[in-house]
Enzyme design. Structure first.
Site, PDB file in Angstrom:
ATOM      1  N   ARG A 110       0.854  -1.190   0.000  1.00 18.14           N
ATOM      2  CA  ARG A 110       0.000   0.000   0.000  1.00 18.14           C
ATOM      3  C   ARG A 110       0.886   1.235   0.000  1.00 18.14           C
ATOM      4  O   ARG A 110       1.725   1.407   0.892  1.00 18.14           O
ATOM      5  CB  ARG A 110      -0.923   0.033   1.215  1.00 18.14           C
ATOM      6  CG  ARG A 110      -2.077   1.043   1.062  1.00 18.14           C
ATOM      7  CD  ARG A 110      -2.885   1.212   2.340  1.00 18.14           C
ATOM      8  NE  ARG A 110      -2.112   1.943   3.336  1.00 18.14           N
ATOM      9  CZ  ARG A 110      -1.956   1.559   4.585  1.00 18.14           C
ATOM     10  NH1 ARG A 110      -2.479   0.424   5.019  1.00 18.14           N
ATOM     11  NH2 ARG A 110      -1.247   2.293   5.430  1.00 18.14           N
ATOM     12  N   GLU A 126       4.574   7.255   2.374  1.00 24.06           N
ATOM     13  CA  GLU A 126       5.379   6.064   2.608  1.00 24.06           C
ATOM     14  C   GLU A 126       4.862   4.915   1.749  1.00 24.06           C
ATOM     15  O   GLU A 126       3.758   4.968   1.206  1.00 24.06           O
ATOM     16  CB  GLU A 126       5.343   5.662   4.083  1.00 24.06           C
ATOM     17  CG  GLU A 126       3.972   5.266   4.585  1.00 24.06           C
ATOM     18  CD  GLU A 126       3.981   4.886   6.056  1.00 24.06           C
ATOM     19  OE1 GLU A 126       5.075   4.817   6.648  1.00 24.06           O
ATOM     20  OE2 GLU A 126       2.891   4.660   6.607  1.00 24.06           O
ATOM     21  N   ASN A 128       4.190   0.860   2.137  1.00 23.50           N
ATOM     22  CA  ASN A 128       4.057  -0.222   3.108  1.00 23.50           C
ATOM     23  C   ASN A 128       4.196  -1.567   2.417  1.00 23.50           C
ATOM     24  O   ASN A 128       3.454  -1.862   1.476  1.00 23.50           O
ATOM     25  CB  ASN A 128       2.691  -0.146   3.786  1.00 23.50           C
ATOM     26  CG  ASN A 128       2.459   1.172   4.498  1.00 23.50           C
ATOM     27  OD1 ASN A 128       2.879   1.366   5.627  1.00 23.50           O
ATOM     28  ND2 ASN A 128       1.802   2.104   3.815  1.00 23.50           N
ATOM     29  N   SER A 133      -2.739  -2.804   6.079  1.00 22.62           N
ATOM     30  CA  SER A 133      -4.038  -3.002   6.717  1.00 22.62           C
ATOM     31  C   SER A 133      -5.192  -2.334   5.978  1.00 22.62           C
ATOM     32  O   SER A 133      -5.000  -1.470   5.128  1.00 22.62           O
ATOM     33  CB  SER A 133      -3.986  -2.456   8.151  1.00 22.62           C
ATOM     34  OG  SER A 133      -3.646  -1.096   8.147  1.00 22.62           O
ATOM     35  N   LYS A 264      11.921   3.179   6.117  1.00 18.62           N
ATOM     36  CA  LYS A 264      12.003   4.606   5.789  1.00 18.62           C
ATOM     37  C   LYS A 264      13.341   4.950   5.133  1.00 18.62           C
ATOM     38  O   LYS A 264      13.411   5.790   4.230  1.00 18.62           O
ATOM     39  CB  LYS A 264      11.827   5.433   7.064  1.00 18.62           C
ATOM     40  CG  LYS A 264      10.539   5.172   7.830  1.00 18.62           C
ATOM     41  CD  LYS A 264       9.331   5.551   7.019  1.00 18.62           C
ATOM     42  CE  LYS A 264       8.056   5.462   7.843  1.00 18.62           C
ATOM     43  NZ  LYS A 264       7.711   4.098   8.280  1.00 18.62           N
ATOM     44  N   LYS A 318      11.305  10.952  11.003  1.00 16.62           N
ATOM     45  CA  LYS A 318      10.773   9.595  10.998  1.00 16.62           C
ATOM     46  C   LYS A 318      11.827   8.573  11.433  1.00 16.62           C
ATOM     47  O   LYS A 318      12.898   8.507  10.841  1.00 16.62           O
ATOM     48  CB  LYS A 318      10.276   9.219   9.602  1.00 16.62           C
ATOM     49  CG  LYS A 318       9.078  10.029   9.124  1.00 16.62           C
ATOM     50  CD  LYS A 318       8.542   9.474   7.814  1.00 16.62           C
ATOM     51  CE  LYS A 318       7.237  10.131   7.429  1.00 16.62           C
ATOM     52  NZ  LYS A 318       6.631   9.500   6.236  1.00 16.62           N
ATOM     53  N   GLU A 322       7.002   1.183  11.924  1.00 16.28           N
ATOM     54  CA  GLU A 322       5.694   1.145  11.283  1.00 16.28           C
ATOM     55  C   GLU A 322       4.621   1.088  12.363  1.00 16.28           C
ATOM     56  O   GLU A 322       4.890   0.810  13.523  1.00 16.28           O
ATOM     57  CB  GLU A 322       5.583  -0.086  10.370  1.00 16.28           C
ATOM     58  CG  GLU A 322       6.666  -0.184   9.309  1.00 16.28           C
ATOM     59  CD  GLU A 322       6.633   0.955   8.320  1.00 16.28           C
ATOM     60  OE1 GLU A 322       5.547   1.526   8.093  1.00 16.28           O
ATOM     61  OE2 GLU A 322       7.695   1.293   7.784  1.00 16.28           O
ATOM     62  N   GLY A 323       3.375   1.354  11.927  1.00 15.44           N
ATOM     63  CA  GLY A 323       2.256   1.158  12.841  1.00 15.44           C
ATOM     64  C   GLY A 323       1.641   2.423  13.403  1.00 15.44           C
ATOM     65  O   GLY A 323       0.653   2.364  14.133  1.00 15.44           O
ATOM     66  N   ARG A 405      -8.221   7.453   4.509  1.00 17.01           N
ATOM     67  CA  ARG A 405      -8.253   7.722   5.945  1.00 17.01           C
ATOM     68  C   ARG A 405      -8.377   9.216   6.169  1.00 17.01           C
ATOM     69  O   ARG A 405      -7.689  10.006   5.520  1.00 17.01           O
ATOM     70  CB  ARG A 405      -6.987   7.197   6.626  1.00 17.01           C
ATOM     71  CG  ARG A 405      -6.901   5.697   6.705  1.00 17.01           C
ATOM     72  CD  ARG A 405      -5.570   5.224   7.235  1.00 17.01           C
ATOM     73  NE  ARG A 405      -4.504   5.495   6.293  1.00 17.01           N
ATOM     74  CZ  ARG A 405      -3.230   5.179   6.500  1.00 17.01           C
ATOM     75  NH1 ARG A 405      -2.872   4.598   7.627  1.00 17.01           N
ATOM     76  NH2 ARG A 405      -2.313   5.444   5.592  1.00 17.01           N
TER      77      ARG A 405
END
Length: 436
Positions: A110, A126, A128, A133, A264, A318, A322-323, A405
Site C-alpha cells: 500500500r 510512505e 508499506n 491493513s 524509511k 521519521k 511502522e504502525g 483515511r
C-alpha cells in the site's frame, strides 16, 4: 511451521480509549471501526495518477528486494543504532549467505499519499510492504457510502457512481490464493500471523473468509499481519520463528527482503538522484515515481538539519518504525535534532527527515463509538497493489483497491488502528486544487 509460546495469536477486538475524542467508548468487548459519514471529495486526475503508480511501485519493490548488497549497504549505519533493524538485517544476511532464492515472490503493498495544497501535487508519504491493513474494512466503507448515496444522493447532490469500486479485500485474497496455486501442493494451507490482543481482527477476517483454515498441514503461504514492530518480538522465540519462516520453502508475504524495502531509510535512498535507474529501465515510469516523491533527506545533510531546527513545522522526523504514532513534529522534532547533534556516534542514522505535506482541510462528519461529530479534517489516500511472480514470469501486477483515511486536521498521526483517523472513501470530482 510452529510458533509455540509466540505473541502472534488471534484474540477478540478489545475496547479502547479513543484518541479522536476524549473519553472511553461505552460498553465492553467489540466496538465498530471509526468511519466518516460521507465520502471525501478527491480530484479524478490525482486518483488516476495514484492508480497508475501502483504497478510501478510493485515492480520496484521486487527489483530492489533482489539486490541484497543495496539493502545491506543502505541500512548498514541504521543497524548500528537500531536493534530492531539490525535483527531483521541479520536474518537477511543469513539468507544471503546460503544464497536462499525465493522463486515465488508475493507482495501485498500500500502506497500512501496526500495532496499538497502548497505545490498542487500528489506526494507519497510512505510505501508499506508488511501488514498493509484495511483492505477489508476499507472496502466495506466504500460500499456503505455508495449505499447511503443511492438512498440520499439526490437530497445531498452527490452521485454514488462517483465513488470508485473498491475490491481490495477480494483481490488481496485472490493474490494469496494464486500464490497457493503456484506453490502446487493441494494439502498445503495459508497461514496468517497476527498480533496478540488484535483489535483489527475483522479487517483480517474478510481475507480469511475467502481461504480455508486447517491444522497440521504444510504451509504454502505465510501472510504477515504482525512482525513489523519490536513489540512483536518480546523474546528470542519470536525471532527464531521469523528465521524459521525465512528458511522454509513457504511463500512469504512479505519475505525479509520485501520487508526491508519498506523501511524509511530505503524510501529515502530511492529518492536520491540516479538510484531509481539502478532498478528500472523505463524512463517514463521513473519520471512518474520521482514526480510523487516528497523531499527526503538523511541526517548527514547538515544544511537540511539546520533548516529543520530553524523551521520544524516544515518537516517530519521519521524513525525506522511502522504502525503509527512514531513520527516527530514541531517542538519535539527540534528538540530531538538538537539532542542527536550533541550526542556522539551514529544516533542520527536512526532517522530520516521528510518534507511536511500540507493538505487542504474541510469539515467532515466523523462517526466513532456510535457518535457523529463534525471536525475540520484532512485525508490520506492509500493505493493497494498486489504482485506475484514465479521464476518464469509475473503472474499478478495490479492496483487492487484503495484506503481513504481522514483525521482531524490538528492530529499529526494518521493510523486508524492506532486511533488517530477514521475509515473513509472518495468521491471523484473534476475540481483542481487551489494552491494557497
Amino acid at each position: 511451521i510452529k510458533c509455540e509460546n509466540s505473541c502472534w495469536s488471534q484474540l477478540i477486538v478489545m475496547n479502547r480509549t479513543s484518541r479522536l475524542r476524549s473519553g472511553t467508548v461505552p460498553g465492553v468487548g467489540l466496538v465498530h471501526a471509526p468511519f466518516s459519514l460521507l465520502p471525501t471529495r478527491f480530484p479524478a486526475s490525482f486518483w488516476k495518477q495514484a492508480c497508475e503508480l501502483a504497478p510501478i511501485f510493485n515492480e520496484l519493490v521486487d527489483r530492489v528486494s533482489l539486490d541484497g548488497k543495496f539493502l545491506q549497504g543502505s541500512l548498514s549505519r541504521t543497524k548500528q543504532v537500531d536493534d530492531f533493524t539490525a535483527r531483521l538485517l541479520e536474518i537477511h544476511a543469513k539468507m544471503m549467505a546460503v544464497n536462499k532464492k525465493e522463486d515465488i515472490r508475493l507482495g501485498l503493498h500500500r502506497s500512501d499519499y496526500m495532496l499538497d495544497s502548497e505545490t498542487n501535487s500528489l506526494l507519497q508519504i510512505e510505501l508499506n510492504t508488511i501488514s498493509t491493513s484495511f483492505p477489508g474494512l476499507g472496502s466495506l466503507v466504500s460500499e456503505l457510502h455508495r449505499t447511503l448515496l443511492n438512498q440520499y444522493g439526490e437530497v445531498l447532490g452527490l452521485d454514488s457512481e462517483r465513488i470508485p469500486r473498491n475490491w481490495a479485500a477480494i483481490q488481496f485474497a485472490e493474490a494469496l490464493g494464486k500464490a497457493w496455486v503456484e506453490y502446487n501442493n493441494e494439502s498445503a494451507v495459508v497461514m496468517m500471523i497476527v498480533q496478540a490482543e488484535e483489535r483489527n481482527m475483522y479487517d483480517q477476517y474478510w481475507l480469511i473468509n475467502h481461504l480455508k483454515e486447517s491444522d497440521g498441514r504444510p504451509v504454502a503461504v505465510v501472510y504477515f499481519r504482525a512482525g513489523y514492530a519490536p513489540t512483536d518480538y518480546p523474546s528470542e522465540v519470536e525471532w527464531s520463528a521469523r528465521l524459521l519462516i525465512e528458511q522454509s520453502s513457504a511463500i512469504k508475504c512479505p519475505s525479509i527482503s520485501y520487508h526491508l524495502v519498506g523501511t524509511k531509510k530505503i524510501q529515502q535512498e530511492l529518492a536520491k538522484p540516479s538510484v531509481l535507474e539502478r532498478f528500472l529501465d523505463n524512463e517514463e515510469d521513473i519520471a512518474k515515481l520521482r514526480k510523487c516523491f516528497a523531499g527526503l533527506w538523511s541526517l548527514d545533510n547538515e544544511e537540511i538539519v539546520k533548516s529543520a531546527i530553524e523551521k520544524p513545522d516544515l518537516f517530519v522526523l521519521k524513525p525506522q518504525r511502522e504502525g503509527g504514532g512514531n513520527n516527530l513534529y514541531g517542538h519535539d522534532l527540534r528538540e530531538t535534532l538538537i539532542r542527536l547533534k550533541n550526542e556522539q556516534g551514529e544516533a542520527l542514522a536512526a532517522y530520516i527527515l521528510m518534507q511536511r505535506i500540507f493538505p487542504r482541510a474541510s469539515l467532515t462528519q466523523l462517526v466513532q463509538g456510535g457518535v457523529c461529530f463534525e471536525e475540520l479534517s484532512i485525508s490520506e489516500l492509500g493505493i493497494f497493489g498486489s504482485y506475484l511472480r514465479n521464476k518464469d514470469k509475473v503472474v499478478i501486477n495490479n492496483q487492487c483497491g484503495y484506503l481513504m483515511r481522514t483525521k482531524v486536521s490538528s492530529s499529526n498521526e494518521g493510523g486508524v488502528a492506532a486511533g488517530f483517523a477514521v475509515l473513509d472513501s472518495i468521491l471523484l470530482t473534476d475540481e483542481v486544487i487551489i494552491v494557497v
